[in-house]
Design a protein around this motif. Structure first.
Motif, mmCIF file in Angstrom:
data_model
loop_
_atom_site.group_PDB
_atom_site.id
_atom_site.type_symbol
_atom_site.label_atom_id
_atom_site.label_comp_id
_atom_site.label_asym_id
_atom_site.label_seq_id
_atom_site.Cartn_x
_atom_site.Cartn_y
_atom_site.Cartn_z
ATOM 1 N N LEU A 1 0.829 -1.205 0.000
ATOM 2 C CA LEU A 1 0.000 0.000 0.000
ATOM 3 C C LEU A 1 0.863 1.255 0.000
ATOM 4 C CD1 LEU A 1 -2.796 -0.905 2.592
ATOM 5 C CD2 LEU A 1 -2.941 -0.976 0.101
ATOM 6 N N GLU A 2 1.910 1.240 0.826
ATOM 7 C CA GLU A 2 2.817 2.395 0.871
ATOM 8 C C GLU A 2 3.448 2.616 -0.505
ATOM 9 O OE1 GLU A 2 3.074 4.390 3.362
ATOM 10 O OE2 GLU A 2 2.892 3.324 5.258
ATOM 11 N N GLY A 3 3.834 1.526 -1.154
ATOM 12 C CA GLY A 3 4.450 1.651 -2.474
ATOM 13 C C GLY A 3 3.501 2.234 -3.500
ATOM 14 N N GLN B 1 -8.964 -5.570 -7.703
ATOM 15 C CA GLN B 1 -9.145 -6.007 -6.315
ATOM 16 C C GLN B 1 -8.583 -7.410 -6.099
ATOM 17 O OE1 GLN B 1 -10.041 -3.968 -4.012
ATOM 18 N NE2 GLN B 1 -10.737 -2.308 -5.343
ATOM 19 N N VAL B 2 -8.783 -8.291 -7.088
ATOM 20 C CA VAL B 2 -8.208 -9.633 -6.976
ATOM 21 C C VAL B 2 -6.680 -9.531 -6.887
ATOM 22 C CG1 VAL B 2 -7.986 -11.895 -8.079
ATOM 23 C CG2 VAL B 2 -10.144 -10.633 -8.232
ATOM 24 N N ALA C 1 -3.546 6.455 5.808
ATOM 25 C CA ALA C 1 -3.345 7.478 4.772
ATOM 26 C C ALA C 1 -2.831 6.843 3.485
ATOM 27 C CB ALA C 1 -2.381 8.551 5.264
ATOM 28 N N ALA C 2 -1.904 5.897 3.620
ATOM 29 C CA ALA C 2 -1.390 5.196 2.440
ATOM 30 C C ALA C 2 -2.489 4.373 1.791
ATOM 31 C CB ALA C 2 -0.214 4.308 2.832
ATOM 32 N N ALA C 3 -3.316 3.704 2.603
ATOM 33 C CA ALA C 3 -4.398 2.886 2.065
ATOM 34 C C ALA C 3 -5.403 3.738 1.290
ATOM 35 C CB ALA C 3 -5.103 2.149 3.196
ATOM 36 N N GLU C 4 -5.729 4.901 1.827
ATOM 37 C CA GLU C 4 -6.672 5.783 1.146
ATOM 38 C C GLU C 4 -6.108 6.256 -0.193
ATOM 39 O OE1 GLU C 4 -9.140 9.966 1.875
ATOM 40 O OE2 GLU C 4 -7.812 9.178 3.424
ATOM 41 N N ALA C 5 -4.828 6.618 -0.194
ATOM 42 C CA ALA C 5 -4.207 7.094 -1.433
ATOM 43 C C ALA C 5 -4.075 5.968 -2.451
ATOM 44 C CB ALA C 5 -2.838 7.688 -1.131
ATOM 45 N N GLY D 1 -5.937 3.319 -2.800
ATOM 46 C CA GLY D 1 -7.202 2.791 -3.291
ATOM 47 C C GLY D 1 -8.113 3.802 -3.944
ATOM 48 N N ALA D 2 -7.723 5.060 -3.955
ATOM 49 C CA ALA D 2 -8.604 6.103 -4.485
ATOM 50 C C ALA D 2 -8.938 5.848 -5.955
ATOM 51 C CB ALA D 2 -7.940 7.468 -4.320
ATOM 52 N N GLY D 3 -10.218 5.754 -6.256
ATOM 53 C CA GLY D 3 -10.667 5.602 -7.633
ATOM 54 C C GLY D 3 -10.499 4.232 -8.235
#
Length: 285
Positions: free
Chosen positions: A13-15, A192-193, A266-270, A272-274
């Motif tokens: 996620l961070e990456g 998502q998969v 914060a990383a997860a939100e960025a 996964g956005a869109g």
């Protein structure tokens, strides 16, 4: 067998968040926060889990009693199927991979005479409890126990990620459809998969497992459908609003990878956005 480590997922996620920053979606402070968070997380003593990948029959037999629990995907596939079913005159509908009969009931409510097919005895038992008078049959998606040119509508929801190749399945859908018939497919989006959002179950001995899944890209569905002689009518890739995640620890394994986002919200939100959550198709035979 897979080894699922919380930090492996969180660092991914961070990456992804940092890649988006690299192309200009976030500022310098966001990047500094991500790098600092990575350094902090490196000292996290979290342990990983060995996870088996099981075939869909075993996985869905285990999942059947609780399958109808709230699922954000249901908010998208049911309205989509209902909209197509409602726009057709009542006929014969095949609910392929019918599971607990959730879609079978929706099709019947629109006046269609429905056949439900599934490979899981546990799922079929739930479906028969839901609709005792419906015609349910055990069978596989690439070898449907249905006559050729015998149905007006085929639906298949949240199942095709579990087949290794789409070609034989779409060929079967085309075989059973009458000329002019419709096919509706709803699936977990390949993005998502690819990110590990795959059904989690506990085996009979209590050990963790996920239902074996495959990442079919958007073009894979289209190529399989065209090869079977099906014509696309519409395609939608809706984005589901992200579920709130608890901050802090990773939570129980059954909640992974959703709960792991709480380690780096914060990383997860960025990251996964869109990103689409579902892929929805309608085809004509």
């Amino acid at each position: 067998m897979a080894y699922e480590h919380p930090l492996a997922y969180v660092f991914a996620l961070e990456g992804l968040a940092l890649l988006r920053s690299f192309r200009g979606e976030h500022d310098r402070a966001f990047v500094a926060d991500r790098l600092a968070e990575i350094r902090r997380l490196l000292d996290d003593p979290a342990e990983g889990v060995e996870v088996a990948h099981v075939d869909p029959v075993e996985g869905y037999d285990r999942w059947a009693p609780t399958y109808d629990s709230p699922n954000p995907a249901f908010d998208f596939d049911e309205p989509f199927v209902r909209s197509v079913a409602a726009g057709m005159p009542p006929g014969v509908a095949l609910d392929a991979a019918c599971g607990t009969g959730r879609m079978t009931a929706a099709l019947a409510a629109h006046g269609h005479r429905v056949i439900g097919v599934d490979g899981s005895p546990g799922m079929l038992a739930e479906a028969r409890n839901r609709l005792p008078d419906a015609d349910f049959r055990r069978g596989d998606l690439d070898s449907l126990p249905v006559d050729a040119d015998s149905v007006d509508l085929v639906t298949c929801s949240l199942a095709l990620t579990h087949v290794p190749g789409l070609g034989p399945v779409f060929a079967e859908f085309a075989r059973v459809l009458r000329p002019g018939g419709r096919l509706v497919v709803a699936d977990v989006h390949p993005e998502q998969v690819a990110r590990g959002h795959v059904p989690a179950v506990r085996r009979a001995d209590g050990t963790p497992a996920r239902v074996r899944s495959h990442c079919h890209r958007t073009g894979d569905y289209l190529r399989a459908a065209l090869a079977a002689g099906l014509t696309p009518r519409q395609c939608s890739e809706p984005v589901v609003a992200p579920r709130a995640v608890p901050p802090g620890g990773p939570g129980p394994w059954e909640a992974w990878p959703w709960s792991l986002a709480g380690l780096a919200p914060a990383a997860a939100e960025a990251a996964g956005a869109g990103v689409p959550s579902m892929i929805l198709w309608e085809f004509r035979n």
